[in-house]
Design an enzyme around this catalytic site. Structure first.
Site, PDB file in Angstrom:
ATOM      1  N   ARG A  99       9.012   0.672  -8.479  1.00 13.51           N
ATOM      2  CA  ARG A  99       9.585  -0.576  -7.989  1.00 13.51           C
ATOM      3  C   ARG A  99      10.573  -1.175  -8.982  1.00 13.51           C
ATOM      4  O   ARG A  99      10.374  -1.061 -10.190  1.00 13.51           O
ATOM      5  CB  ARG A  99       8.470  -1.590  -7.723  1.00 13.51           C
ATOM      6  CG  ARG A  99       7.384  -1.058  -6.804  1.00 13.51           C
ATOM      7  CD  ARG A  99       6.338  -2.090  -6.494  1.00 13.51           C
ATOM      8  NE  ARG A  99       5.775  -2.685  -7.695  1.00 13.51           N
ATOM      9  CZ  ARG A  99       5.253  -3.894  -7.749  1.00 13.51           C
ATOM     10  NH1 ARG A  99       5.212  -4.649  -6.666  1.00 13.51           N
ATOM     11  NH2 ARG A  99       4.756  -4.355  -8.868  1.00 13.51           N
ATOM     12  N   SER A 161       2.851   3.156 -16.563  1.00 15.12           N
ATOM     13  CA  SER A 161       1.388   3.169 -16.634  1.00 15.12           C
ATOM     14  C   SER A 161       0.810   4.565 -16.831  1.00 15.12           C
ATOM     15  O   SER A 161       0.140   5.111 -15.947  1.00 15.12           O
ATOM     16  CB  SER A 161       0.828   2.507 -15.392  1.00 15.12           C
ATOM     17  OG  SER A 161       1.449   1.248 -15.239  1.00 15.12           O
ATOM     18  N   ASP A 215       0.633  -1.271 -16.673  1.00 19.70           N
ATOM     19  CA  ASP A 215       0.353  -2.222 -15.592  1.00 19.70           C
ATOM     20  C   ASP A 215      -0.808  -3.164 -15.910  1.00 19.70           C
ATOM     21  O   ASP A 215      -0.805  -4.316 -15.473  1.00 19.70           O
ATOM     22  CB  ASP A 215       0.143  -1.501 -14.245  1.00 19.70           C
ATOM     23  CG  ASP A 215      -0.832  -0.347 -14.334  1.00 19.70           C
ATOM     24  OD1 ASP A 215      -1.388  -0.097 -15.419  1.00 19.70           O
ATOM     25  OD2 ASP A 215      -1.039   0.316 -13.301  1.00 19.70           O
TER      26      ASP A 215
HETATM   27  P1  ADP Z   1      -0.161   2.609  -8.588  1.00 20.88           P
HETATM   28  O1  ADP Z   1      -1.486   2.804  -9.250  1.00 20.88           O
HETATM   29  O2  ADP Z   1       0.450   3.866  -8.149  1.00 20.88           O
HETATM   30  O3  ADP Z   1       0.735   1.672  -9.282  1.00 20.88           O
HETATM   31  P2  ADP Z   1      -1.296   0.879  -6.608  1.00 20.88           P
HETATM   32  O4  ADP Z   1      -1.990   0.026  -7.577  1.00 20.88           O
HETATM   33  O5  ADP Z   1      -0.473   0.243  -5.569  1.00 20.88           O
HETATM   34  O6  ADP Z   1      -0.379   1.969  -7.216  1.00 20.88           O
HETATM   35  O7  ADP Z   1      -2.391   1.753  -5.924  1.00 20.88           O
HETATM   36  C1  ADP Z   1      -2.057   2.764  -5.040  1.00 20.88           C
HETATM   37  C2  ADP Z   1      -3.292   3.555  -4.845  1.00 20.88           C
HETATM   38  O8  ADP Z   1      -4.272   2.740  -4.257  1.00 20.88           O
HETATM   39  C3  ADP Z   1      -3.086   4.709  -3.907  1.00 20.88           C
HETATM   40  O9  ADP Z   1      -2.762   5.864  -4.651  1.00 20.88           O
HETATM   41  C4  ADP Z   1      -4.434   4.843  -3.262  1.00 20.88           C
HETATM   42  O10 ADP Z   1      -5.225   5.704  -4.029  1.00 20.88           O
HETATM   43  C5  ADP Z   1      -5.037   3.479  -3.343  1.00 20.88           C
HETATM   44  N1  ADP Z   1      -4.995   2.788  -2.046  1.00 20.88           N
HETATM   45  C6  ADP Z   1      -3.936   2.536  -1.264  1.00 20.88           C
HETATM   46  N2  ADP Z   1      -4.298   1.908  -0.146  1.00 20.88           N
HETATM   47  C7  ADP Z   1      -5.635   1.744  -0.225  1.00 20.88           C
HETATM   48  C8  ADP Z   1      -6.618   1.176   0.620  1.00 20.88           C
HETATM   49  N3  ADP Z   1      -6.313   0.643   1.801  1.00 20.88           N
HETATM   50  N4  ADP Z   1      -7.875   1.201   0.191  1.00 20.88           N
HETATM   51  C9  ADP Z   1      -8.216   1.751  -0.995  1.00 20.88           C
HETATM   52  N5  ADP Z   1      -7.344   2.314  -1.820  1.00 20.88           N
HETATM   53  C10 ADP Z   1      -6.079   2.308  -1.446  1.00 20.88           C
HETATM   54 MG    MG Z   2       0.775  -0.127 -10.145  1.00 15.93          MG
END
Ligand code: ADP
Ligand code: MG
Length: 470
Positions: A99, A161, A215
């Protein structure tokens, strides 16, 4: 909300403490398997203590090189003051998405944020590092153009991260990739330099990376903007990690730590690696071990593989495969779809657990997607029981991590900022953490869990503001 959480707790109570004979008679094999995932209070306290000790090994100069929980310095020694002002950018690369953000700060408030998300393809995740950084620079340049960013050089905070050994606020060496990334030519290098070179090579974005952070740090900093007593930032998203506010006098890896003018330092624990030396063996199951062997980084990120969004669905898939192999689930059906790695997304767990007790609307939809057509209530109750068990263990281990940091800080109260896909979207995750903390801590209500508002963007922008002129 209260009704929903009461209902939820009742359902967990029913599942885990209800008459065992009901479960053993409804789905005895699944019951036996899920028993392996249960962790009692004593065991949780032992895990929390073990993690506190590992944190101390990471902090100490003598033991740091061998430490599993690295406790890297972040070089952030101030929490936001509310006096930050101006335009700042943030980039967030942490797993599934990438992002770009533009944040306008003034008078102790966020005046405006603009956000654009980009998906990171599997190809980029596993290709050469230069391709990844060129792609990020290209997205950033496009974003700057859309935002009509003029001639002033914009300070940028880079939320990156992955395990990063920082040697300054804008200098960080990637120790190893995690969460499915494997880009060549990045491990052992300064990530800021790689990205800044990619940006400068293009020459069409007037941006200077002034800070790199992860993060969890960004989440802590952004929460501290509105909750000055925030001391912990915890992410359960694609991966898991946490940071906390340590006394500089204990951050031995900092040159001159004994005489630093600043009393605090945020420490990036990189606690996703906890367990890599066997300290979680007593809670790991055969399913965790299979998943680890099949992963791109076997033997590393042990806690992460028991807890985070990237892996929970896959653990459920392995359990289902085993029950299907035994012929005790889905009337012996064994569709090909279920053989596909990662097909059981962690969001399916959230969807299945969003159904009210004994209602299986979402479970039916998920199963249909996996090639399983069934109306058998017992099958669906079994599936839900498995999901509940895996979510509960994850939340229990996350709670152990929070307790470990609270113990290390020795604070009687504080705010804990949480973020990440699992915390944000799982219907009960946060409630489960609160419930588990109340089991583990005497004065649990003194520790407030706050779901961060877009931490990985705002926090990075706040840190960029603090270091813009340094
Ligand atoms: P990142 O860790 O990539 O920065 P996020 O914190 O947005 O991203 O988390 C994304 C992760 O969260 C996805 O890879 C998935 O494993 C998990 N995720 C996404 N949607 C859901 C949901 N509805 N319920 C539980 N886990 C989810
Ligand atoms: Mg993240």
């Amino acid at each position: 909300m209260i009704r929903k959480s009461t209902r939820m707790l009742r359902s967990y109570f029913h599942l885990f403490f209800g008459p065992a004979f009901r479960l053993t008679s409804r789905f005895p094999e699944a019951f036996e398997i899920c028993k392996e995932f249960r962790i009692g209070r004593e065991k949780m306290l032992q895990i929390a203590n073990a993690l506190t000790k590992e944190i101390q090994l990471g902090l100490a100069r003598e033991t740091h090189p061998q430490a599993i929980v690295k406790c890297f310095l972040t070089y952030i020694q101030d929490l936001p003051t509310g006096k930050e002002r101006g335009k700042f950018m943030a980039l967030d690369l942490g797993g599934t998405n990438f992002r770009c953000l533009l944040v306008n700060l003034a008078d102790g408030a966020v005046m405006q944020t603009t956000l654009k998300s980009f998906a990171i393809s599997e190809e980029l995740m596993q290709g050469p590092g230069t391709d990844l950084f060129d792609f990020i620079a290209e997205c950033l340049a496009g974003f700057c153009k859309e935002q009509n960013i003029g001639n002033d050089r914009i300070p940028l905070g880079f939320t990156f991260s992955f395990p990063l050994q920082q040697i300054g606020i804008n200098k960080g060496i990637l120790r190893r990739w995690t969460k499915g990334f494997r880009c060549e030519g990045v491990e052992g290098k300064d990530v800021v330099e790689l990205l800044q070179s990619a940006i400068d090579r293009r020459g069409d974005a007037n941006v200077k990376i002034v800070a790199i952070l992860n993060d969890s740090t960004s989440t802590l900093v952004s929460c501290a903007y509105s909750h000055p007593d925030c001391r912990i930032g915890l992410i359960v998203g694609t991966g898991v990690n946490a940071c906390y506010v340590e006394q500089t006098s204990k951050a031995e890896m900092l040159d001159g730590y004994e005489s630093s003018q600043k009393p605090i330092m945020i420490i990036n624990t990189e606690l996703g690696a906890f367990g890599d030396n066997g300290s979680l063996d007593s809670v790991r199951t055969v399913y965790d071990k299979t998943l680890d062997i099949e992963s791109v980084n076997p033997g590393s990120q042990t806690l992460e593989k028991c807890v985070s969004g990237m892996y929970l669905g896959e653990v459920v898939r392995h359990i289902l495969l085993d029950l299907m192999r035994m012929g005790v689930l889905f009337r012996g059906m064994r569709p090909d779809e279920m053989q596909t790695k990662w097909i059981f997304r962690t969001r399916f767990i959230s969807e299945i657990e969003s159904d009210p007790p004994e209602v299986f609307h979402n479970a039916r939809v998920v199963l249909y997607h996996l090639g399983i057509k069934t109306d058998d209530l017992n099958d669906m109750a079994c599936l839900r029981y498995i999901c509940d068990s895996i979510s509960l263990r994850s939340a229990q281990l996350t709670s152990c991590a929070i307790v470990a940091m609270i113990n290390q800080m020795n604070v009687e109260s504080c705010t804990v900022a949480i973020d990440g896909g699992l915390c944000r979207y799982h219907p009960h995750y946060r409630n489960l953490i609160e419930q588990q903390l109340s089991i583990l801590l005497k004065n649990a209500s003194a520790y407030k869990i706050v779901l961060s508002e877009d931490g990985s963007g705002l926090g990075a922008a706040l840190v960029a503001a603090a270091f813009a002129n340094k």
